[in-house]
Design an enzyme around this catalytic site. Structure first.
Site, PDB file in Angstrom:
ATOM      1  N   GLY A  51     -41.731  19.663  10.754  1.00  0.00           N
ATOM      2  CA  GLY A  51     -42.412  20.613  11.001  1.00  0.00           C
ATOM      3  C   GLY A  51     -42.332  22.081  11.130  1.00  0.00           C
ATOM      4  NE  ARG A  87     -35.445  17.703   8.007  1.00  0.00           N
ATOM      5  CZ  ARG A  87     -36.841  17.576   8.104  1.00  0.00           C
ATOM      6  NH1 ARG A  87     -37.892  18.118   9.525  1.00  0.00           N
ATOM      7  NH2 ARG A  87     -37.026  17.171   7.729  1.00  0.00           N
ATOM      8  CD  GLN A 195     -42.904  12.030   9.816  1.00  0.00           C
ATOM      9  OE1 GLN A 195     -42.983  11.748   8.778  1.00  0.00           O
ATOM     10  NE2 GLN A 195     -42.031  12.952   9.118  1.00  0.00           N
ATOM     11  CG  ASP A 236     -42.494  20.746   4.935  1.00  0.00           C
ATOM     12  OD1 ASP A 236     -42.592  19.706   4.741  1.00  0.00           O
ATOM     13  OD2 ASP A 236     -41.396  20.822   5.687  1.00  0.00           O
ATOM     14  CG  ASN A 246     -46.525  18.933   3.187  1.00  0.00           C
ATOM     15  OD1 ASN A 246     -46.271  19.072   3.985  1.00  0.00           O
ATOM     16  ND2 ASN A 246     -47.420  17.559   3.262  1.00  0.00           N
ATOM     17  CE  LYS A 247     -41.612  13.999   5.685  1.00  0.00           C
ATOM     18  NZ  LYS A 247     -40.552  13.718   5.566  1.00  0.00           N
TER      19      LYS A 247
HETATM   20  O1  MRU Z   1     -40.229  16.011   8.267  1.00  0.00           O
HETATM   21  P1  MRU Z   1     -41.244  17.232   8.628  1.00  0.00           P
HETATM   22  O2  MRU Z   1     -41.578  15.987   9.269  1.00  0.00           O
HETATM   23  O3  MRU Z   1     -40.104  18.693   9.239  1.00  0.00           O
HETATM   24  O4  MRU Z   1     -42.293  17.238   7.346  1.00  0.00           O
HETATM   25  C1  MRU Z   1     -43.409  17.604   7.969  1.00  0.00           C
HETATM   26  C2  MRU Z   1     -43.533  18.270   6.915  1.00  0.00           C
HETATM   27  O5  MRU Z   1     -43.760  17.623   5.426  1.00  0.00           O
HETATM   28  C3  MRU Z   1     -45.347  19.470   7.446  1.00  0.00           C
HETATM   29  O6  MRU Z   1     -46.727  18.453   6.526  1.00  0.00           O
HETATM   30  C4  MRU Z   1     -45.277  20.612   6.764  1.00  0.00           C
HETATM   31  O7  MRU Z   1     -43.772  20.853   7.458  1.00  0.00           O
HETATM   32  C5  MRU Z   1     -45.870  21.017   7.521  1.00  0.00           C
HETATM   33  S1  MRU Z   1     -46.015  21.443   8.652  1.00  0.00           S
HETATM   34  C6  MRU Z   1     -46.907  22.619   9.501  1.00  0.00           C
END
Ligand code: MRU
Length: 355
Positions: A51, A87, A195, A236, A246-247
């Site tokens: 996140g 990351r 997730q 992100d 985003n994801k």
């Molecule tokens: O790969 P992750 O689990 O870190 O990805 C998280 C996301 O895509 C969230 O939507 C994003 O970080 C926003 S968190 C407030």
């Protein structure tokens, strides 16, 4: 609801950083202590913490820890580069490291580690306040209370596990629930790491917010049937023109939302906006390992935790972890400074106002 410090994703206890190992949720709630710089790097890269905001705050604490051993300019740069490389996509990581570096760079070496730790504590506290404000912004955009159920769809996890408390996309949902509104959340599983199913559903259940896990691929159907009042996701990295990274899977939801006139909101702190990045095309998309797609951690019929692997042996796999939703598909960006249009002009105005 977030009055208890234990209900947070990262805590400072007895002079040490403790995190929830999110790779084990929802099966086990295990706290881990991060001690040395490699522990912090591993926690981020292996997604024990994940996140965008939480990655940034974890990195800030990691940098503070590294400065205890070497507070020279070289030490600062090296530790920061090592953490930044864990990351690539979420810009909050770089942002938080820059905050710490700015706080200590002009100090004598002997004072740097303490100030870096104070800065990490500040970022943690600020994140809680910022996410609370995002929740207030989001509340104003939820469809009016007509007494019926308000069906909100989300993707991945942008709740308190992704921040410190509240979350971004889930903050308005928690606030609406606390006000007594009849909220129900469609939680898309979020392949390949799940997730949504593992983290968002766990969070919402614990908070007593009704939710239903659905396959990622069912989201178009739910919108087509009129079963979704709005979509709220996190980000992100958001480019200066309003494109949202985003994801992976977010883009498909935005396309479906646009086709069915469902409002599509992105909730994010201003620290997630990359002012230097002109558009989504310039955002680096993290490629993750094949095992994430092919393997699955779950409980056996005898209750023990097991990982099973699918797909043919030596399968060739591509696993881009994020995607880009063009600004034109975003109804509003919901920030701690209010809602703004996803456009270069509106973001430039926000930048002038708050940065
Ligand atoms: O790969 P992750 O689990 O870190 O990805 C998280 C996301 O895509 C969230 O939507 C994003 O970080 C926003 S968190 C407030």
């Amino acid at each position: 609801m977030f009055t208890d410090d234990d209900l947070s994703s990262l805590r400072w206890a007895d002079g040490r950083v403790e995190i929830i190992d999110q790779t084990l949720l929802p099966h086990e709630l295990r706290w881990l202590t991060l001690t040395e710089l490699p522990d912090f790097c591993h926690a981020i890269a292996a997604m024990q913490v994940r996140g965008a905001p939480l990655i940034g705050i974890t990195a800030a604490y990691g940098l503070a820890r590294a400065l205890v051993d070497d507070a020279s300019d070289d030490g600062l740069r090296q530790a920061s580069d090592t953490l930044a490389a864990t990351r690539p996509t979420a810009v909050n990581l770089r942002w938080a490291l820059e905050q710490v570096a700015a706080a200590v760079s002009n100090l004598p070496q002997g004072a740097r580690a303490d100030e870096a730790l104070a800065c990490a504590h500040r970022l943690r506290a600020e994140d809680i306040a910022v996410c609370g404000s995002i929740g207030e912004t989001g509340l104003q955009f939820l469809p009016e209370d007509t007494g019926g159920t308000l069906n909100i769809m989300t993707h991945c996890n942008a709740g308190w596990l992704a921040t410190i408390q509240w979350g971004t996309a889930l903050a308005p949902i928690y606030k609406a629930h606390a006000q007594g509104r009849n909220v129900h959340v469609w939680v898309s599983e979020t392949r390949p790491r799940n997730q949504g199913m593992n983290l968002t559903a766990w969070e919402l259940q614990r908070a007593g917010v009704p939710c239903t896990i659905v396959a990622d691929n069912s989201c178009g159907l739910l919108m087509q049937r009129g079963q979704v009042d709005c979509v709220i996701v996190g980000s992100d990295r958001t480019a200066a023109n309003g494109d949202v990274c985003n994801k992976v899977g977010t883009y498909l939801k935005a396309l479906a939302a646009s086709a069915h006139a469902v409002p599509f909101y992105v909730a994010l702190p201003v620290s997630t906006i990359d002012w230097q990045c002109p558009s989504g095309a310039e955002i680096p998309i993290e490629e993750r390992g094949a095992e994430e797609l092919l393997s699955f951690l779950g409980r056996d019929s005898d209750g023990s935790l097991r990982t099973v692997t699918g797909g043919p042996e030596q399968a060739i796999v591509a696993n881009p972890a994020f995607d880009i939703t063009p600004a034109s598909l975003v109804t509003r960006l919901l920030t701690e400074h209010g809602a703004v249009a996803a456009s270069a002009e509106a973001l430039a105005e926000l930048h002038n106002r708050v940065i």
